[in-house]
Scaffold this motif. Structure first.
Motif, PDB file in Angstrom:
ATOM      1  N   ILE A 212      -6.723   6.822   1.475  1.00 45.26           N
ATOM      2  CA  ILE A 212      -8.056   6.423   1.004  1.00 45.26           C
ATOM      3  C   ILE A 212      -8.732   5.549   2.059  1.00 45.26           C
ATOM      4  CG2 ILE A 212      -9.272   4.935  -0.662  1.00 45.26           C
ATOM      5  CD1 ILE A 212      -7.314   6.036  -2.815  1.00 45.26           C
TER       6      ILE A 212
ATOM      7  N   ASP B 131      -3.044   5.043  -0.948  1.00 43.43           N
ATOM      8  CA  ASP B 131      -3.933   3.943  -0.564  1.00 43.43           C
ATOM      9  C   ASP B 131      -4.284   4.024   0.919  1.00 43.43           C
ATOM     10  OD1 ASP B 131      -3.984   2.745  -3.105  1.00 43.43           O
ATOM     11  OD2 ASP B 131      -2.191   1.550  -2.678  1.00 43.43           O
TER      12      ASP B 131
ATOM     13  N   ARG C 289     -10.467   3.928  -9.314  1.00 42.41           N
ATOM     14  CA  ARG C 289      -9.720   2.706  -9.650  1.00 42.41           C
ATOM     15  C   ARG C 289      -9.022   2.147  -8.412  1.00 42.41           C
ATOM     16  NH1 ARG C 289      -8.660   5.460 -14.433  1.00 42.41           N
ATOM     17  NH2 ARG C 289      -6.642   6.240 -13.712  1.00 42.41           N
ATOM     18  N   ARG C 290      -8.439   3.025  -7.616  1.00 44.78           N
ATOM     19  CA  ARG C 290      -7.749   2.584  -6.403  1.00 44.78           C
ATOM     20  C   ARG C 290      -8.732   1.969  -5.405  1.00 44.78           C
ATOM     21  NH1 ARG C 290      -2.618   4.778  -4.583  1.00 44.78           N
ATOM     22  NH2 ARG C 290      -1.512   5.790  -6.285  1.00 44.78           N
TER      23      ARG C 290
ATOM     24  N   LEU D 264       0.856  -1.173   0.000  1.00 48.68           N
ATOM     25  CA  LEU D 264       0.000   0.000   0.000  1.00 48.68           C
ATOM     26  C   LEU D 264       0.897   1.229   0.000  1.00 48.68           C
ATOM     27  CD1 LEU D 264      -2.620  -0.929   2.754  1.00 48.68           C
ATOM     28  CD2 LEU D 264      -2.895  -1.040   0.284  1.00 48.68           C
ATOM     29  N   ASP D 265       0.574   2.175  -0.860  1.00 51.00           N
ATOM     30  CA  ASP D 265       1.341   3.420  -0.819  1.00 51.00           C
ATOM     31  C   ASP D 265       0.601   4.423   0.071  1.00 51.00           C
ATOM     32  OD1 ASP D 265      -0.734   4.477  -2.371  1.00 51.00           O
ATOM     33  OD2 ASP D 265       0.437   4.498  -4.219  1.00 51.00           O
TER      34      ASP D 265
ATOM     35  N   THR E 274      -9.677  -1.443  -6.563  1.00 49.05           N
ATOM     36  CA  THR E 274      -8.565  -2.372  -6.339  1.00 49.05           C
ATOM     37  C   THR E 274      -8.476  -2.749  -4.859  1.00 49.05           C
ATOM     38  OG1 THR E 274      -7.320  -1.488  -8.221  1.00 49.05           O
ATOM     39  CG2 THR E 274      -6.060  -2.683  -6.547  1.00 49.05           C
ATOM     40  N   LEU E 275      -8.634  -1.769  -3.980  1.00 46.32           N
ATOM     41  CA  LEU E 275      -8.610  -2.056  -2.542  1.00 46.32           C
ATOM     42  C   LEU E 275      -9.759  -2.991  -2.140  1.00 46.32           C
ATOM     43  CD1 LEU E 275      -7.691   1.518  -1.268  1.00 46.32           C
ATOM     44  CD2 LEU E 275      -6.254  -0.533  -1.080  1.00 46.32           C
TER      45      LEU E 275
ATOM     46  N   PRO F 164      -8.648   8.065 -11.118  1.00 48.83           N
ATOM     47  CA  PRO F 164      -7.695   7.148 -10.478  1.00 48.83           C
ATOM     48  C   PRO F 164      -8.085   6.804  -9.035  1.00 48.83           C
ATOM     49  CG  PRO F 164      -6.657   9.282 -10.868  1.00 48.83           C
ATOM     50  CD  PRO F 164      -8.000   9.309 -11.523  1.00 48.83           C
ATOM     51  N   CYS F 165      -8.779   7.704  -8.374  1.00 46.51           N
ATOM     52  CA  CYS F 165      -9.246   7.425  -7.015  1.00 46.51           C
ATOM     53  C   CYS F 165     -10.226   6.259  -7.041  1.00 46.51           C
ATOM     54  CB  CYS F 165      -9.883   8.671  -6.408  1.00 46.51           C
ATOM     55  SG  CYS F 165     -10.384   8.448  -4.678  1.00 46.51           S
TER      56      CYS F 165
END
Length: 161
Positions: free
Chosen positions: A13, A10, A41-42, A6-7, A45-46, A38-39
């Protein structure tokens, strides 16, 4: 999941959604400092990676008529994997049981239960829980008051992986 990286974005978020899962994606993106596509998409993904298990309203049990909260400590006769799994499956089927955790030590499981009144919980205790297959003993503790009930994790302690 444990090996997933996780960056900082992430983690931001996750922290923001943990605090307020109802905000729009646009608001979430603004708070974490990225654009909306992109938010989203993240976030997806999470969700797919299992970091986000779901979204729910934090309802007030007492306001809804659930006056009784009890922790039940359950010991089983047998701790074979088959018997542990059978008890977990049974606990999932009981509506009054809101959490079920397997423990090590003298107690095999702790159950967090809610009920509208003491007689409803007592009926559950005597007719279902203590009568269940493989249950050796049950000790209960009635909650008098709750000093802290904070879901999620303390993100201020999460370090980059």
């Amino acid at each position: 999941m444990a090996g997933a990286r996780l960056d900082d974005i992430d983690r931001l978020i996750l922290a923001e959604l943990q605090a307020d899962g109802r905000m729009t994606n646009v608001e979430l993106a603004r708070r974490v400092g990225i654009s909306a596509p992109p938010c989203l998409r993240r976030v997806r993904t999470l969700e797919e990676q299992g970091f986000i298990r779901g979204y729910h309203a934090d309802v007030a049990p007492r306001e809804l008529g659930f006056e009784v909260q009890v922790f039940a400590m359950v010991r089983l006769h047998s701790q074979s994997e088959r018997d542990l799994t059978a008890f977990e499956d049974r606990a999932r089927s009981w509506a009054l049981v809101r959490e079920c955790h397997m423990l090590n030590g003298e107690i095999d499981f702790i159950l967090k239960c809610v009920a509208p009144d003491l007689s409803t919980f007592q009926r559950f205790l005597t007719e279902q829980l203590t009568a269940a297959d493989n249950v050796a003993s049950v000790k209960t503790s009635l909650v008098i008051r709750c000093a802290k009930d904070e879901p999620g994790v303390p993100f201020e302690l999460v370090e980059p992986r």
